[in-house]
Each structure stands twice: as structure tokens, then as C-alpha cells.
Write a protein that holds these residues in place. Sequence first.
Motif, PDB file in Angstrom:
ATOM      1  N   UNK A   1       0.917  -1.106   0.153  1.00  0.00           N
ATOM      2  CA  UNK A   1      -0.189  -0.099  -0.049  1.00  0.00           C
ATOM      3  C   UNK A   1       0.764   1.364  -0.175  1.00  0.00           C
ATOM      4  N   UNK A   2       2.040   1.146  -0.559  1.00  0.00           N
ATOM      5  CA  UNK A   2       2.814   2.546  -0.560  1.00  0.00           C
ATOM      6  C   UNK A   2       2.307   3.609  -1.416  1.00  0.00           C
ATOM      7  N   UNK A   3       1.813   2.983  -2.355  1.00  0.00           N
ATOM      8  CA  UNK A   3       1.433   4.317  -3.518  1.00  0.00           C
ATOM      9  C   UNK A   3       0.357   5.035  -2.905  1.00  0.00           C
ATOM     10  N   UNK A   4      -0.805   4.481  -2.281  1.00  0.00           N
ATOM     11  CA  UNK A   4      -1.778   5.081  -1.597  1.00  0.00           C
ATOM     12  C   UNK A   4      -1.289   5.966  -0.268  1.00  0.00           C
ATOM     13  N   UNK A   5      -0.608   5.043   0.287  1.00  0.00           N
ATOM     14  CA  UNK A   5       0.072   5.986   1.301  1.00  0.00           C
ATOM     15  C   UNK A   5       0.685   7.228   1.111  1.00  0.00           C
TER      16      UNK A   5
ATOM     17  N   UNK B   1      -6.757  10.860   4.582  1.00  0.00           N
ATOM     18  CA  UNK B   1      -5.393  10.615   5.133  1.00  0.00           C
ATOM     19  C   UNK B   1      -5.093   9.513   6.124  1.00  0.00           C
ATOM     20  N   UNK B   2      -4.045   9.629   6.762  1.00  0.00           N
ATOM     21  CA  UNK B   2      -3.722   8.398   7.634  1.00  0.00           C
ATOM     22  C   UNK B   2      -4.176   8.916   8.931  1.00  0.00           C
ATOM     23  N   UNK B   3      -4.347   8.090   9.828  1.00  0.00           N
ATOM     24  CA  UNK B   3      -4.801   8.181  11.325  1.00  0.00           C
ATOM     25  C   UNK B   3      -3.586   8.116  12.126  1.00  0.00           C
ATOM     26  N   UNK B   4      -3.388   8.927  13.153  1.00  0.00           N
ATOM     27  CA  UNK B   4      -2.385   8.850  14.305  1.00  0.00           C
ATOM     28  C   UNK B   4      -2.613   7.502  15.023  1.00  0.00           C
ATOM     29  N   UNK B   5      -1.657   6.997  15.652  1.00  0.00           N
ATOM     30  CA  UNK B   5      -1.919   5.768  16.514  1.00  0.00           C
ATOM     31  C   UNK B   5      -0.920   6.083  17.987  1.00  0.00           C
ATOM     32  N   UNK B   6      -1.589   5.508  18.954  1.00  0.00           N
ATOM     33  CA  UNK B   6      -0.633   5.810  20.294  1.00  0.00           C
ATOM     34  C   UNK B   6      -1.098   4.723  20.953  1.00  0.00           C
ATOM     35  N   UNK B   7      -0.480   4.424  22.202  1.00  0.00           N
ATOM     36  CA  UNK B   7      -0.673   3.186  23.068  1.00  0.00           C
ATOM     37  C   UNK B   7      -2.195   2.951  23.339  1.00  0.00           C
ATOM     38  N   UNK B   8      -3.069   3.916  23.527  1.00  0.00           N
ATOM     39  CA  UNK B   8      -4.138   3.665  24.295  1.00  0.00           C
ATOM     40  C   UNK B   8      -4.993   3.154  22.680  1.00  0.00           C
ATOM     41  N   UNK B   9      -4.954   3.873  21.626  1.00  0.00           N
ATOM     42  CA  UNK B   9      -5.785   3.439  20.273  1.00  0.00           C
ATOM     43  C   UNK B   9      -5.132   1.886  19.931  1.00  0.00           C
ATOM     44  N   UNK B  10      -4.183   1.823  19.988  1.00  0.00           N
ATOM     45  CA  UNK B  10      -3.612   0.435  19.643  1.00  0.00           C
ATOM     46  C   UNK B  10      -4.283  -0.630  20.361  1.00  0.00           C
ATOM     47  N   UNK B  11      -4.240  -0.185  21.859  1.00  0.00           N
ATOM     48  CA  UNK B  11      -4.663  -1.391  22.943  1.00  0.00           C
ATOM     49  C   UNK B  11      -6.162  -1.562  22.651  1.00  0.00           C
ATOM     50  N   UNK B  12      -6.933  -0.308  21.983  1.00  0.00           N
ATOM     51  CA  UNK B  12      -8.251  -0.643  21.771  1.00  0.00           C
ATOM     52  C   UNK B  12      -8.572  -1.593  20.430  1.00  0.00           C
TER      53      UNK B  12
END
Length: 236
Positions: free
Chosen positions: A42-46, A204-215
Motif C-alpha cells: 500500500x505504498x502508493x496510496x500511502x 489521510x492517515x490516522x495517528x496511533x498511540x498506546x491507547x488506540x492500539x490497545x483498543x
Amino acid sequence: AEIGSGDPILALAGAIDARFHFQPIADAASTPMVLVGVPGAGKTITAAKIAARCRLAGGQAIVASTDTRRAGGIEQLAAFTRILGLDLIVAENGAKLAALLDAAGPRDLAVIDTPGTNPFDHQEMAALAEILGSTGGEAVLVMAAGGDALESADIAAAFAGIGAGRMIVTRLDMTRRLGGLLAAAAAGRIDFAGVSINPYVAEGLAEINPLSLARLLAPGDANPVNAQHPKAEAHR
């Protein structure tokens, strides 16, 4: 730790925070961002999503590609850049690309899409290293979610070997099993930089953090919100 008291989601977030690192993609960077990864990651769409976010924030992005071998690869990226009102730079190797980037003038961000690379092929990895060396760019690994944990770990470690220190995760909207991503980040000592939770460039892209990854990782019965909308929390 206080983050682990009582709530299983917070406990998991605390464990993630202790083990993994997060370094989000910025809308401006002094060095080119070179997207690397296996074919189909998915590099191109990224690349288009990163450029779109910079553009929507009022910045000026340059989009480039060295993916001259894959049928339709340049055309797909050109369609995205036309919509964004950006020119597309195309070059078959790093030396030519570096010259074109130098001639393109000032910008807030340069995003380079590269060919899908077999991380276990020395010739292909050498070609990728040449692009990085010529442009002085930062290698950012693009990895699709859902892969086998051991394979994902080996892939991430190989790309880390040529300098990849951050990872963008794609296809989260189509994946339930995310253990491979943790294995990749651990094996390559790679920071999480962002996630793609939909196929739409403008979002676009969404951000990721420890809490969202845990969810994302927690089963539905441990998190009622996750059970109803398993990917909706990724951007929080």
C-alpha cells in the motif's frame, strides 16, 4: 503503574507504552520520506495520503516515484497527484531522482514511492539503499496488517537493516489479527508512525498511540466500543 489499575484496556495500553514507541508523521520534514515495503503493502496510496494531508494543511508537497517497473504504478500515483494539484517526479534510480528533487525548488515535504521490494533479495535491497543514499531520505516502512507474525518480524528486521525506523500500517479496515504488527515493531525496533483505516486518500492517515492500539488489539467483550466499531478508535 496507575495506567494499569482496574481497566483491562488501560492495562494493555500501559504494557504497550512500556514496550513500543510512537513517532507520528509530520506535515513538514527537512529530508525526503522514502516509503519502502514489500509488493502490495500500500505504498502508493500511502504516499498520496501523506501528500494530501500536507496539502490540506496548507503546505506544499512534492511527490516522486521510482516505481517504473510495475504496470500502472506511475499512472495510479499520477491520478492522485493531479487531483491534489501536484506535479509528479519520476526517475528510475536514486541519482536521477536526487537531481530532479534538487531542481524542483522549495517544499514542505517530499514523499517518494518506491517499487515493491523483496527484503530477502540482495540486489533489490541494494537498489533501495541506493535511492536512500542518493536522496538522503528517511526510510519509512509501509506494512499491511494481518501478516504472519514470524514473516512480519523477518520483513521488518530486513528493512530496518537499511535504515527504516518508523512504520505505517495499512489495511486496518480489513484485518482482525494484529499480532504480526507487534512482532514487526519489536523485531525491527521500529516506531509506529501512523495507520490507514480506510481506502480514501482525502481522509489521510490516522495517528496511533498506546491507547488506540490497545483498543484495536482488545477483544470486543473487553471493550464495548471496540466491539461495535473496531477501527473507529484508531485516530484518537
